[in-house]
Write a protein that holds these residues in place. Structure first.
Motif, PDB file in Angstrom:
ATOM      1  N   PRO A   1      -1.151 -12.359 -12.222  1.00  0.00           N
ATOM      2  CA  PRO A   1      -1.514 -11.718 -13.493  1.00  0.00           C
ATOM      3  C   PRO A   1      -2.890 -11.054 -13.475  1.00  0.00           C
ATOM      4  CG  PRO A   1      -0.583 -13.902 -13.878  1.00  0.00           C
ATOM      5  CD  PRO A   1      -0.845 -13.795 -12.411  1.00  0.00           C
ATOM      6  N   LEU A   2      -3.723 -11.372 -12.493  1.00  0.00           N
ATOM      7  CA  LEU A   2      -5.052 -10.769 -12.427  1.00  0.00           C
ATOM      8  C   LEU A   2      -4.978  -9.302 -12.011  1.00  0.00           C
ATOM      9  CD1 LEU A   2      -6.938 -13.698 -10.663  1.00  0.00           C
ATOM     10  CD2 LEU A   2      -6.782 -13.235 -13.111  1.00  0.00           C
ATOM     11  N   MET A   3      -3.948  -8.955 -11.243  1.00  0.00           N
ATOM     12  CA  MET A   3      -3.791  -7.568 -10.813  1.00  0.00           C
ATOM     13  C   MET A   3      -3.242  -6.699 -11.943  1.00  0.00           C
ATOM     14  SD  MET A   3      -4.830  -7.125  -7.720  1.00  0.00           S
ATOM     15  CE  MET A   3      -4.045  -5.571  -7.291  1.00  0.00           C
ATOM     16  N   CYS A   4      -2.364  -7.292 -12.753  1.00  0.00           N
ATOM     17  CA  CYS A   4      -1.752  -6.563 -13.858  1.00  0.00           C
ATOM     18  C   CYS A   4      -1.632  -7.546 -15.013  1.00  0.00           C
ATOM     19  CB  CYS A   4      -0.389  -6.028 -13.431  1.00  0.00           C
ATOM     20  SG  CYS A   4       0.427  -4.995 -14.658  1.00  0.00           S
TER      21      CYS A   4
ATOM     22  N   GLY B   1      -7.329   1.239 -11.569  1.00  0.00           N
ATOM     23  CA  GLY B   1      -6.171   1.890 -10.978  1.00  0.00           C
ATOM     24  C   GLY B   1      -5.268   2.517 -12.029  1.00  0.00           C
ATOM     25  N   ILE B   2      -4.781   3.721 -11.756  1.00  0.00           N
ATOM     26  CA  ILE B   2      -3.872   4.419 -12.662  1.00  0.00           C
ATOM     27  C   ILE B   2      -2.451   4.283 -12.131  1.00  0.00           C
ATOM     28  CG2 ILE B   2      -3.194   6.672 -13.582  1.00  0.00           C
ATOM     29  CD1 ILE B   2      -6.155   7.460 -13.506  1.00  0.00           C
TER      30      ILE B   2
ATOM     31  N   LEU C   1       0.814  -1.216   0.000  1.00  0.00           N
ATOM     32  CA  LEU C   1       0.000   0.000   0.000  1.00  0.00           C
ATOM     33  C   LEU C   1       0.848   1.267   0.000  1.00  0.00           C
ATOM     34  CD1 LEU C   1      -2.930   1.059   0.156  1.00  0.00           C
ATOM     35  CD2 LEU C   1      -2.751   0.963   2.647  1.00  0.00           C
ATOM     36  N   LEU C   2       2.098   1.181   0.429  1.00  0.00           N
ATOM     37  CA  LEU C   2       2.972   2.357   0.420  1.00  0.00           C
ATOM     38  C   LEU C   2       3.138   2.914  -0.983  1.00  0.00           C
ATOM     39  CD1 LEU C   2       5.823   1.306   2.903  1.00  0.00           C
ATOM     40  CD2 LEU C   2       3.701   2.545   3.398  1.00  0.00           C
ATOM     41  N   THR C   3       2.971   2.062  -1.993  1.00  0.00           N
ATOM     42  CA  THR C   3       3.059   2.502  -3.388  1.00  0.00           C
ATOM     43  C   THR C   3       1.859   3.341  -3.780  1.00  0.00           C
ATOM     44  OG1 THR C   3       4.328   0.528  -3.974  1.00  0.00           O
ATOM     45  CG2 THR C   3       3.256   1.682  -5.782  1.00  0.00           C
ATOM     46  N   VAL C   4       0.725   3.107  -3.142  1.00  0.00           N
ATOM     47  CA  VAL C   4      -0.528   3.779  -3.492  1.00  0.00           C
ATOM     48  C   VAL C   4      -0.683   5.116  -2.774  1.00  0.00           C
ATOM     49  CG1 VAL C   4      -3.047   3.530  -3.537  1.00  0.00           C
ATOM     50  CG2 VAL C   4      -1.584   1.510  -3.828  1.00  0.00           C
TER      51      VAL C   4
ATOM     52  N   GLY D   1      -7.176  -3.453 -10.022  1.00  0.00           N
ATOM     53  CA  GLY D   1      -5.814  -3.519 -10.544  1.00  0.00           C
ATOM     54  C   GLY D   1      -4.831  -2.706  -9.728  1.00  0.00           C
ATOM     55  N   THR D   2      -3.651  -2.498 -10.308  1.00  0.00           N
ATOM     56  CA  THR D   2      -2.594  -1.782  -9.602  1.00  0.00           C
ATOM     57  C   THR D   2      -2.800  -0.278  -9.694  1.00  0.00           C
ATOM     58  OG1 THR D   2      -1.191  -1.822 -11.579  1.00  0.00           O
ATOM     59  CG2 THR D   2      -0.940  -3.637 -10.015  1.00  0.00           C
TER      60      THR D   2
END
Length: 441
Positions: free
Chosen positions: A183-186, A133-134, A40-43, A115-116
């Motif tokens: 692969p489902l997330m990205c 997600g962008i 989550l730190l990435t978001v 997604g991511t």
């Protein structure tokens, strides 16, 4: 005159109370004994009003602008309980579970990110409740919101007090294994720009410096699903090596060659994680597994083998004995320094889901931790299966074969986290087995 509650004035005795807070939360709650920096730190966006909470406590909604919630399957019930006590209009949710089944979150969140994502505000400004997600790869994860000393990893040679840190340089994997949800997330392999990797590494290098100056080891996990798939993986690895940490990473056996393994060694890679997976299934990615492990041993690099146990395939004493006999034979052939067992977890959206969805109920979500044989509904059989998965790993580690041919499991005075964890598991599982070993299911 009768007073009403509307006339009561409250005085806040905390004058420095934060306002317009953006609070990051992970579900299930972060464990103190195992884990790394939360993804989550990435978001989380930039700003002094942004924070990450290690504990999923109840907050005062009046102080909060947004709750940014990352939800994994096993944290779904915990999230629902927490969300029911907070302002739905302030809850933003994302992660694997919201990505695959966003409808499960419609009652609990204002925005559901699929997604991511690494651009929080651009993502939530999109119209609709369910938004994509962008990701623009412009921002470094908010390492400043998290104390890396909370991290812990169960790996060979790492002492409990030594620091473990991590980095992601890419997302997804094109292998499309039938059991894997990544692969489902990205949908396709995406690599972070080198410039962003360099910025992250400078932060991690500073994090590691104090420990290294004291003469301690620091361990760094490259969290990419299959790091060497990237065309410029050598450049990325050489940059990460600037941290001075002992590095470990995921790879596929079929990708490993002598040039690659030699470069690993030259850049401080001390262990490579390979998927043994389900030994009853032939995986094309593992055709060269034996040769890959031999190469790693040639260059003094540890092998970490993860394996899958499908509990529905080992129902009955004979089937269980046959499976684990074959597994131990494979261990003795490959001689990995570390093995890690995981029960099969059918993920929604993978190839396995259509075959196994009838065995999974919402009550099972809390057990999606890879250590529960939840596909088996009989509680006695399930507990015995969970014991035996631990037992055969422990048997391998404590065998004369492992200690004479692979490495010493116990290093007196410097017991590593792998040894200590299995001693903890022994204390947990042996009493359970003592209670049920002769109980008929």
């Amino acid at each position: 005159m009768i007073k009403t509650w509307k006339e009561v004035v409250f005085e806040d005795i905390l004058p420095k109370r934060k306002k317009n807070r953006i609070i990051g939360l992970s579900f299930p709650e972060q464990q103190g004994n195992l884990g790394l920096e939360p993804s989550l730190l990435t978001v989380l966006p930039q700003g002094d009003n942004v924070e990450y909470s290690l504990h999923n406590i109840d907050f005062n909604d009046g102080d909060v602008m947004y709750y940014a919630c990352a939800v994994y399957i096993s944290g779904y019930d915990e999230f629902k309980s927490w969300a029911s006590k907070h302002d739905r209009k302030k809850i933003i949710v994302g992660g694997y579970h919201p990505t695959t089944f966003p409808e499960d979150f419609e009652m609990y969140a204002e925005k559901i990110i699929v997604g991511t994502c690494d651009d929080f505000f651009s993502t939530i400004q999109q119209e609709g409740q369910v938004v994509k997600g962008i990701t623009n790869y412009r921002n470094v994860p908010r390492y400043d919101l998290y104390d890396a000393s909370f991290n812990q990893q169960i790996i060979p040679e790492k002492l409990p007090h030594e620091l473990a840190i991590s980095i992601n340089t890419s997302q997804s994997c094109p292998m499309r294994c039938d059991f894997c949800c990544s692969p489902l997330m990205c949908l396709s392999l995406e690599s972070k720009p080198i410039s962003l990797i360099e910025k992250e590494v400078e932060i991690l290098k500073e994090e590691a410096k104090e420990r290294l100056d004291k003469g301690e080891n620091v361990y760094l996990f490259i969290r990419d699903e299959n790091f060497p798939l990237q065309k410029d993986w050598k450049e990325r690895l050489s940059i990460i090596n600037r941290t001075g940490a002992r590095i470990y990473l995921f790879a596929s056996a079929n990708l490993l060659n002598e040039d690659m393994v030699k470069y690993f060694k030259e850049n401080n890679v001390y262990m490579v994680c390979l998927g043994l997976e389900d030994i009853t299934v032939d995986y094309s990615k593992n055709k060269k597994l034996s040769e890959a492990v031999k190469l790693l041993k040639k260059y003094g690099i540890f092998t970490y083998l993860s394996f899958i146990v499908n509990p529905l395939k080992i129902i009955g004493k004979e089937k269980g004995i046959d499976f684990y006999r074959r597994l131990i034979d494979r261990f003795q052939e490959l001689q990995p320094e570390m093995v890690c067992g995981n029960f099969l977890m059918p993920f929604r959206g993978t190839k396995l889901w259509d075959e196994y969805y009838a065995f999974v109920s919402p009550e099972d979500y809390k057990d999606y931790d890879s250590k529960s044989a939840f596909l088996v509904k009989n509680p006695v059989v399930r507990k015995k299966m969970e014991f035996f998965m631990f037992y055969y790993q422990y048997l391998y580690y404590t065998s004369s074969f492992y200690n004479e041919n692979v490495r010493k499991f116990k290093n007196d005075g410097k017991e590593d986290t792998l040894y200590l964890r299995f001693e903890e598991l022994k204390e947990k599982f042996v009493p359970i087995y003592e209670r049920i070993w002769n109980v008929r299911a």
